[in-house]
Design a protein around this motif. Sequence first.
Motif, PDB file in Angstrom:
ATOM      1  N   ALA A  53      57.669  33.853  39.317  1.00  0.00           N
ATOM      2  CA  ALA A  53      57.888  32.409  39.453  1.00  0.00           C
ATOM      3  C   ALA A  53      57.371  31.666  38.223  1.00  0.00           C
ATOM      4  O   ALA A  53      58.023  30.746  37.717  1.00  0.00           O
ATOM      5  CB  ALA A  53      57.209  31.903  40.714  1.00  0.00           C
ATOM      6  N   ALA A  54      56.204  32.074  37.719  1.00  0.00           N
ATOM      7  CA  ALA A  54      55.618  31.396  36.565  1.00  0.00           C
ATOM      8  C   ALA A  54      56.449  31.584  35.302  1.00  0.00           C
ATOM      9  O   ALA A  54      56.458  30.732  34.413  1.00  0.00           O
ATOM     10  CB  ALA A  54      54.201  31.906  36.336  1.00  0.00           C
ATOM     11  N   TYR A 135      42.089  31.008  29.427  1.00  0.00           N
ATOM     12  CA  TYR A 135      42.836  30.535  30.587  1.00  0.00           C
ATOM     13  C   TYR A 135      44.199  29.989  30.156  1.00  0.00           C
ATOM     14  O   TYR A 135      44.335  29.318  29.138  1.00  0.00           O
ATOM     15  CB  TYR A 135      42.078  29.434  31.319  1.00  0.00           C
ATOM     16  N   SER A 136      45.216  30.299  30.955  1.00  0.00           N
ATOM     17  CA  SER A 136      46.556  29.742  30.763  1.00  0.00           C
ATOM     18  C   SER A 136      47.260  29.797  32.111  1.00  0.00           C
ATOM     19  O   SER A 136      46.776  30.430  33.058  1.00  0.00           O
ATOM     20  CB  SER A 136      47.336  30.548  29.719  1.00  0.00           C
ATOM     21  N   PRO A 137      48.447  29.187  32.229  1.00  0.00           N
ATOM     22  CA  PRO A 137      49.197  29.282  33.484  1.00  0.00           C
ATOM     23  C   PRO A 137      49.616  30.710  33.830  1.00  0.00           C
ATOM     24  O   PRO A 137      50.060  30.966  34.948  1.00  0.00           O
ATOM     25  CB  PRO A 137      50.430  28.402  33.223  1.00  0.00           C
ATOM     26  N   LEU A 138      49.459  31.642  32.869  1.00  0.00           N
ATOM     27  CA  LEU A 138      49.864  33.030  33.100  1.00  0.00           C
ATOM     28  C   LEU A 138      48.701  34.017  33.038  1.00  0.00           C
ATOM     29  O   LEU A 138      48.910  35.214  33.176  1.00  0.00           O
ATOM     30  CB  LEU A 138      50.917  33.440  32.060  1.00  0.00           C
ATOM     31  N   SER A 139      47.481  33.532  32.839  1.00  0.00           N
ATOM     32  CA  SER A 139      46.361  34.461  32.680  1.00  0.00           C
ATOM     33  C   SER A 139      46.032  35.221  33.959  1.00  0.00           C
ATOM     34  O   SER A 139      45.331  36.236  33.908  1.00  0.00           O
ATOM     35  CB  SER A 139      45.123  33.719  32.172  1.00  0.00           C
ATOM     36  N   PRO A 144      51.284  39.979  27.966  1.00  0.00           N
ATOM     37  CA  PRO A 144      50.959  40.089  26.539  1.00  0.00           C
ATOM     38  C   PRO A 144      49.500  39.809  26.192  1.00  0.00           C
ATOM     39  O   PRO A 144      49.034  40.229  25.147  1.00  0.00           O
ATOM     40  CB  PRO A 144      51.887  39.038  25.902  1.00  0.00           C
ATOM     41  N   GLN A 145      48.777  39.092  27.066  1.00  0.00           N
ATOM     42  CA  GLN A 145      47.374  38.818  26.779  1.00  0.00           C
ATOM     43  C   GLN A 145      46.519  40.081  26.847  1.00  0.00           C
ATOM     44  O   GLN A 145      45.308  40.025  26.611  1.00  0.00           O
ATOM     45  CB  GLN A 145      46.810  37.764  27.741  1.00  0.00           C
ATOM     46  N   ALA A 146      47.135  41.235  27.132  1.00  0.00           N
ATOM     47  CA  ALA A 146      46.379  42.493  27.181  1.00  0.00           C
ATOM     48  C   ALA A 146      45.714  42.817  25.855  1.00  0.00           C
ATOM     49  O   ALA A 146      44.764  43.595  25.814  1.00  0.00           O
ATOM     50  CB  ALA A 146      47.299  43.644  27.609  1.00  0.00           C
ATOM     51  N   TRP A 147      46.179  42.215  24.750  1.00  0.00           N
ATOM     52  CA  TRP A 147      45.501  42.474  23.474  1.00  0.00           C
ATOM     53  C   TRP A 147      44.048  42.032  23.509  1.00  0.00           C
ATOM     54  O   TRP A 147      43.224  42.547  22.767  1.00  0.00           O
ATOM     55  CB  TRP A 147      46.247  41.842  22.303  1.00  0.00           C
ATOM     56  N   LEU A 148      43.716  41.059  24.366  1.00  0.00           N
ATOM     57  CA  LEU A 148      42.312  40.666  24.516  1.00  0.00           C
ATOM     58  C   LEU A 148      41.459  41.855  24.943  1.00  0.00           C
ATOM     59  O   LEU A 148      40.356  42.069  24.446  1.00  0.00           O
ATOM     60  CB  LEU A 148      42.179  39.561  25.558  1.00  0.00           C
ATOM     61  N   TYR A 149      41.993  42.629  25.897  1.00  0.00           N
ATOM     62  CA  TYR A 149      41.239  43.738  26.458  1.00  0.00           C
ATOM     63  C   TYR A 149      41.217  44.935  25.513  1.00  0.00           C
ATOM     64  O   TYR A 149      40.259  45.714  25.509  1.00  0.00           O
ATOM     65  CB  TYR A 149      41.808  44.099  27.828  1.00  0.00           C
ATOM     66  N   VAL A 150      42.262  45.085  24.721  1.00  0.00           N
ATOM     67  CA  VAL A 150      42.258  46.116  23.686  1.00  0.00           C
ATOM     68  C   VAL A 150      41.161  45.811  22.668  1.00  0.00           C
ATOM     69  O   VAL A 150      40.366  46.677  22.293  1.00  0.00           O
ATOM     70  CB  VAL A 150      43.635  46.200  22.989  1.00  0.00           C
ATOM     71  N   ARG A 151      41.117  44.545  22.236  1.00  0.00           N
ATOM     72  CA  ARG A 151      40.099  44.132  21.273  1.00  0.00           C
ATOM     73  C   ARG A 151      38.692  44.301  21.850  1.00  0.00           C
ATOM     74  O   ARG A 151      37.781  44.828  21.186  1.00  0.00           O
ATOM     75  CB  ARG A 151      40.345  42.679  20.877  1.00  0.00           C
ATOM     76  N   VAL A 199      41.994  37.851  35.216  1.00  0.00           N
ATOM     77  CA  VAL A 199      43.173  38.304  35.939  1.00  0.00           C
ATOM     78  C   VAL A 199      42.910  38.197  37.442  1.00  0.00           C
ATOM     79  O   VAL A 199      41.801  38.450  37.912  1.00  0.00           O
ATOM     80  CB  VAL A 199      43.513  39.761  35.554  1.00  0.00           C
ATOM     81  N   ALA A 200      43.941  37.826  38.188  1.00  0.00           N
ATOM     82  CA  ALA A 200      43.836  37.791  39.654  1.00  0.00           C
ATOM     83  C   ALA A 200      44.061  39.200  40.189  1.00  0.00           C
ATOM     84  O   ALA A 200      45.143  39.561  40.658  1.00  0.00           O
ATOM     85  CB  ALA A 200      44.868  36.827  40.231  1.00  0.00           C
ATOM     86  N   GLY A 201      43.038  40.028  40.079  1.00  0.00           N
ATOM     87  CA  GLY A 201      43.161  41.439  40.420  1.00  0.00           C
ATOM     88  C   GLY A 201      43.473  41.683  41.886  1.00  0.00           C
ATOM     89  O   GLY A 201      43.045  40.929  42.758  1.00  0.00           O
ATOM     90  N   VAL A 202      44.209  42.766  42.136  1.00  0.00           N
ATOM     91  CA  VAL A 202      44.576  43.078  43.520  1.00  0.00           C
ATOM     92  C   VAL A 202      43.363  43.539  44.313  1.00  0.00           C
ATOM     93  O   VAL A 202      43.242  43.234  45.510  1.00  0.00           O
ATOM     94  CB  VAL A 202      45.701  44.131  43.560  1.00  0.00           C
ATOM     95  N   HIS A 203      42.450  44.273  43.692  1.00  0.00           N
ATOM     96  CA  HIS A 203      41.232  44.680  44.405  1.00  0.00           C
ATOM     97  C   HIS A 203      40.330  43.466  44.611  1.00  0.00           C
ATOM     98  O   HIS A 203      39.639  43.353  45.629  1.00  0.00           O
ATOM     99  CB  HIS A 203      40.500  45.770  43.623  1.00  0.00           C
TER     100      HIS A 203
END
Length: 268
Positions: A53-54, A135-139, A144-151, A199-203
């Motif tokens: 939806a987003a 934070y963003s409407p998609l965070s 694509p913001q996964a590069w944060l976690y790679v870094r 991230v809105a994690g499922v766990h």
Amino acid sequence: MLLLNGHLRPTAALSLPNRGFTFGDGFFETLIFAGGRLHFGAHHFARMQAAAAALYLELPKALASAEQLEQGMGHLAAANELTAARVRLHIWRAGGGLYTPETSSVEWLATAAPFVPNEAPIARAAFALGTHAIYSPLSFCKGPQAWLYVRASREREQRGVDELVLLSADGYVAETTSAAIFWVKDKQLYTPALTTGCVAGVHRADLLARASSLGIPAHEVLATPDQLLQAEAVFTANVAGWRLIAQLQEHPYAPEHAAVLTQLLAGR
């Protein structure tokens, strides 16, 4: 074997143009299919609906319900002869176009690998210095913001610790490099608010629901690093499981004194 747009194939060639590659116009889910079921299936499907939806995307019929999602991932696991599978599901917008897309329809790819759970305690954690959550409407979803976690993961390796806790741009506790973070204080459960950029994690969603069912006060908050250091117990949670943090910075935790944590663990 893999699933490309619902069809089992030994390999896949992705068509060009590919908006997932050129614009990151899509999202992904990491799922665990084990014991004949999809773990946190309803939470995964809810996050997929919200992400679609987003991004103004339409989920395909093969992924149109939690039941169909579970069926498809189970089919993929069986095709790979895996009783416990870690599935990576990529969904991206079909068609071409520049920033303005041509369609809301999607293509998707699911791949499976053996799943080996790891719930060993995290011996040493520290606060990240070089990367913070945004934070963003998609965070809330994975994309694509996964590069944060790679870094952040590279920083973790360079500093020789087992995990890093990311802060928001405002200095509030957000998450770790690959999991949500929770802590216990005075018989109550805490986790960062989504406005930190986590991230809105499922766990994460499952734990908050479980706490509610057990009558345990649970809070989504803006917390400073000092508040985390004052907790009785701290742990991470993602689709793969729970991991207690034994020490953060120079501060050790004694989780055996956190009755709330014992209740949550017993309720798994």
